[in-house]
Design a protein around this motif. Structure first.
Motif: not given
Length: 425
Positions: A108-126
């Protein structure tokens, strides 16, 4: 050269599972095509049956047999959803029930992090945080609300099968709290009914809300029930929205309260500004805002459901500065943006909390918020892709993304809850 012959529904193929996708399915490739595979885990090799192949670019499949298992594979927590059953007869609603809890949260953390990166260009570990008591219970016994469906021919009661409208009779509801299981009519034919909602409020008796064939409304849906969040009592319509996990209301209440406190300590919160609680439901998160800054808080909670607005008015009645408004959020914001500049200026000091439905706030509401330009936005999301898309909109409107937290409030499913804080730069 890759074989480009199209896959057909019913084809059985071997697949190497390489990744996880949003929606509770894993990812593999077959002759160059992406295949989304249910009931698998990244790292496994499986035999799967194709269920959908309408486009040349991808297909969907369901696992029939695990040829090389992940070390995180576990016996399914719900026998009626297990791999041993025919895919068409596997109960839906526990699509991660074959995965160790720790790995579920990592996925789940991977999906959230990849979504933020793909759609918002944000690199964030959660890190996805567990709710109290879930590790000890292996993620079972948390659902305080369950909807069952009734087979029109046999009267059999059960959930839908995974990814279909087939009703699967079951002998157990392992994700549900004890109160739900006590009243679940799993072995009784319920003729002439369409669905049965089972609810177990934290401070009230469990009950069934029944929808008969000829009815539009559910019997008992407007009855008031009591929910406890810490030592605070909330009145909620039995058929209205309330968080499903037994601990979710307190987890989210505390998370929003703490986010507001942190903003207040940074000098960014004005209790007397035109603060907002959008998609406010019964007032849970407006109450969290008030606990953070005190009873002098001015806040308007906006909700389209009139019954929920009535509940919010009751639950926030101790706050002199609280107002509950029945309105669609987009229309309410449109009216604010059409108001005189002096009115709009009051919102530039405000803090806005929003908890939209699974589809997210959407580009229109996010754009309106950007134009309204509140000082802070605290976004509670139950879909990582929707959050990421709205994040992209807000970043483009002059906001900065601050802390992001995630909570495992739906164990043994792919769903999660997230909280993101945005501040106007």
């Amino acid at each position: 050269m890759a074989n480009t012959s199209p896959l057909q529904p019913g084809d059985e193929i071997e697949l190497e599972i390489t990744n996880i996708a949003h929606g509770g399915v894993s990812v593999a490739r077959h002759d160059g095509r992406v295949v989304f595979v249910a009931d698998a885990i990244p790292g496994e090799r499986v035999r799967a049956r194709v269920t959908e192949a309408r486009k040349k670019s991808f297909a969907r499949a369901v696992t029939l047999e695990v040829l090389e298992a992940s070390p995180d594979r576990r016996p399914h927590v719900w026998p009626e959803a297990a791999l041993e059953r025919d895919p068409e007869e596997r109960a839906g609603g526990a699509e991660f029930g074959h995965i160790a809890l720790e790995r579920q949260r990592a996925l789940k953390a991977q999906v959230l992090a990849e979504s933020l990166q793909r759609f918002a260009g944000v690199e964030r570990d959660v890190t996805v945080e567990a709710a109290p008591g879930d590790d000890e219970a292996n993620g079972l016994g948390w659902r305080s609300r369950v909807r069952l469906h009734v087979d029109p021919e046999t009267g059999a009661v059960g959930p839908y099968a995974a990814r279909s409208r087939t009703i699967v009779p079951v002998e157990s509801l392992p994700l549900a709290v004890e109160g739900v299981n006590m009243i679940a009519p799993l072995d009784e034919p319920m003729h002439h009914l369409v669905s049965i909602d089972l609810i177990a409020p934290s401070a009230d008796d469990p009950r069934m809300l029944i929808t008969a064939e000829e009815d539009v409304a559910r019997a008992g849906e407007n009855d008031a029930v009591r929910e406890l969040v810490g030592d605070r009592e909330f009145l909620v319509r039995a058929g209205g929205f309330w968080q499903v996990h037994r601990e979710a209301p307190e987890v989210l209440f505390t998370a929003v309260r703490d986010a507001v406190i942190a903003l207040d300590e940074a000098g960014r919160v004005d209790a007397g500004a035109a603060n907002l609680d959008l998609f406010g439901g019964a007032g849970l998160l407006a109450a969290a805002m008030a606990e953070a800054v005190g009873p002098a808080l001015k806040v308007t909670t906006v909700e389209a459901d009139p019954g929920a607005t009535d509940d919010a008015a009751e639950n926030l009645s101790e706050l002199v500065g609280a107002l509950a408004v029945t309105a669609r959020v987009d229309r309410y914001l449109a009216d604010l943006l059409a108001a005189p500049a002096a009115v709009r200026d009051r919102f530039r000091r405000s803090t806005v909390v929003l908890d939209p439905p699974r589809s997210g706030a959407g580009g229109a509401v996010s754009q309106q918020l950007g134009e309204l330009a509140p000082a802070n936005i605290i976004y509670v999301a139950c879909d990582p892709v929707a959050l990421a898309r709205d994040t992209a909109t807000l970043l483009g409107l002059g906001y900065e993304l601050g802390p992001v937290r995630a909570f495992d409030l739906f164990p043994h499913t792919h769903h999660l809850e997230a909280l993101a804080v945005f501040t106007r730069v």
